[in-house]
Scaffold this active site. Structure first.
Site, PDB file in Angstrom:
ATOM      1  N   CYS A 136    -112.766  12.405  -0.937  1.00 46.53           N
ATOM      2  CA  CYS A 136    -112.858  13.520  -2.231  1.00 46.53           C
ATOM      3  C   CYS A 136    -111.528  13.749  -2.449  1.00 46.53           C
ATOM      4  CB  CYS A 136    -113.901  14.622  -1.630  1.00 46.53           C
ATOM      5  SG  CYS A 136    -113.433  15.002   0.063  1.00 46.53           S
ATOM      6  N   GLN A 163    -107.572  21.502   2.049  1.00 40.67           N
ATOM      7  CA  GLN A 163    -109.234  21.070   2.068  1.00 40.67           C
ATOM      8  C   GLN A 163    -110.203  21.915   2.224  1.00 40.67           C
ATOM      9  OE1 GLN A 163    -107.500  16.699   2.913  1.00 40.67           O
ATOM     10  NE2 GLN A 163    -109.879  16.765   3.265  1.00 40.67           N
ATOM     11  N   ARG A 268    -107.269  21.648   6.714  1.00 40.72           N
ATOM     12  CA  ARG A 268    -108.242  22.523   6.168  1.00 40.72           C
ATOM     13  C   ARG A 268    -107.944  23.902   6.126  1.00 40.72           C
ATOM     14  NH1 ARG A 268    -112.379  19.594   5.005  1.00 40.72           N
ATOM     15  NH2 ARG A 268    -112.692  18.704   6.956  1.00 40.72           N
TER      16      ARG A 268
HETATM   17  N1  HSE Z   1    -113.315  13.910   4.471  1.00 37.50           N
HETATM   18  C1  HSE Z   1    -113.243  14.913   3.558  1.00 37.50           C
HETATM   19  C2  HSE Z   1    -112.988  16.318   4.007  1.00 37.50           C
HETATM   20  C3  HSE Z   1    -114.136  14.916   2.541  1.00 37.50           C
HETATM   21  O1  HSE Z   1    -113.276  16.416   5.336  1.00 37.50           O
HETATM   22  O2  HSE Z   1    -112.676  17.150   3.458  1.00 37.50           O
HETATM   23  C4  HSE Z   1    -115.093  13.744   2.033  1.00 37.50           C
HETATM   24  O3  HSE Z   1    -114.160  12.735   1.397  1.00 37.50           O
END
Ligand code: HSE
Length: 382
Positions: A136, A163, A268
């Site tokens: 993504c 993310q 994240r």
């Molecule tokens: N691996 C990505 C994430 C999402 O952890 O944000 C999927 O592609």
């Protein structure tokens, strides 16, 4: 009518896929069947506007092999188990997959048609049968900067990611909200007292984050009021697997024979469902900003350039503003102090739409046009 089997439609990506297909009228002229790994025989999805029938058994290779196309959002373990058995049984249909399991197989085409319609068309012409959505974060990065790649302007790019919880899964989204609630509960008392200091609020928040009962079983650490600068597993050299995908999958999507270096740290943050990137692009040559903005904004209809002002940035370039939208926002576009060939920008895209469901939905549409009245599975059976 094209016969399509759907697996993993109940999960988060699968649900968004069905919602989008319904919104776009994609089920018209399609013969869909729905499968389950856990409750075959149960009722199919409700509210699609037609009778979706009873659920098939997602491990029944004989049943799956009757379909021209299988679309799966069930995950990599399912793909590893079922795809080889289907192919070994001689099934020649099209496999459209959200999972990463087959992405880097040489015969697999990564799908992101606003960026790589030519690569998809080439794959179909060569008889490829496996089409996978890409990571993504990578898909959103390429949706945002397709215009620069297409113009051959990118010598290298660093992508520092921000993310969302959704990328980790539905349970993680719930845990992020639960963490926020726990923090809100802990801070309620000092916040309710107008005389309390910000340091008193902070003490309550820190105590909540350190508490053994703070919800962290999914992320392993507090994400709310914090961030997590590691995503996925280590692969050596201090790199995470998520960080490698930018290079590997990015170049595969673009069909680059000579790969463009793409690297950066993946982080994240406490966004629910939008992934963002702060990029540094080393341009092959200095180009004026207005030309760069036109290249970025003119790449396809789902990219939107946001003016580099505080007002426009806060109104249009945040996960809160972009959530649920199909267009990927790109802003903060400017040259860095290092020189005219060093460009920076910030992009935000909905992780569940262009990051996951939308490329699969559109691949199904591409296949429908490509196949016309052809039915590969039925031809095989005949
Ligand atoms: N691996 C990505 C994430 C999402 O952890 O944000 C999927 O592609």
């Amino acid at each position: 009518m094209l016969d399509v089997g759907f697996v993993g439609w109940r999960g988060m990506v699968g649900s968004v896929l069905l919602e989008r297909m319904q919104a776009e009228g994609d089920f018209t002229g399609l013969a869909p069947s729905f499968y389950s790994t856990s409750s075959p025989g149960g009722p199919g999805p409700a509210d699609l506007g037609f009778d979706s029938g009873r659920l098939g058994d997602a491990f029944d290779v004989g049943a799956l092999a009757r379909h021209d196309v299988i679309v799966t959002c069930q995950g990599g373990d399912y793909t590893h188990e079922v795809h080889p058995r289907l192919r070994a049984a001689g099934w020649n249909g099209y496999w459209i997959d959200a999972a990463s399991a087959l992405r880097m197989e040489p015969g697999t085409v990564l799908v992101l048609d606003p960026v790589n319609a030519d690569v998809i068309a080439g794959g179909l012409a060569r008889g490829r049968r496996d089409f996978c959505g890409a990571n993504c974060t990578v898909s959103i990065l390429l949706m945002a900067f397709a215009g620069l790649f297409r113009a051959g302007l990118v010598e290298w790019v660093t992508s520092m990611t921000y993310q969302a919880a959704s990328g980790a899964g539905a349970a993680h989204m719930r845990e992020l909200a639960a963490q926020m609630a726990a923090i809100g509960d802990a801070a309620r008392e000092p916040l309710g007292d107008p005389a309390s200091s910000a340091l008193a609020v902070d003490r309550s928040v820190r105590a909540a984050l350190a508490d053994d009962g703070f919800p962290r079983s999914r992320f392993g650490a507090p994400l709310a009021a914090s961030l997590l600068p590691w995503i996925d597993r280590p692969i050596g050299g201090g790199r995470s697997r998520e960080e490698l995908k930018g290079f590997e999958e990015g170049n595969k999507i673009l069909g680059n024979e000579v790969p463009v270096p793409v690297d950066g740290l993946c982080v994240r943050v406490g966004s629910m469902r939008c992934h963002a990137h702060a990029v540094t692009v080393k341009l092959r040559e200095d180009r004026p900003l207005d030309e760069i903005e036109s290249l970025i904004g003119g790449a396809h209809e789902w990219v939107r350039v946001v003016e580099n002002t505080p007002e426009a940035t806060l109104a249009e370039l945040t996960p809160a503003a972009v959530s649920g939208r199909l267009d990927v926002a790109v802003g903060r576009i400017r040259k860095l102090a290092m020189g005219g060939e060093f460009l920076t920008a910030f992009s935000v895209g909905d992780q569940l739409l262009w990051g996951a469901a939308e490329p699969l939905r559109r691949m199904l549409g591409i296949l429908r046009s490509h196949l016309g009245e052809e039915h590969p599975a039925r031809a095989e059976a005949a």
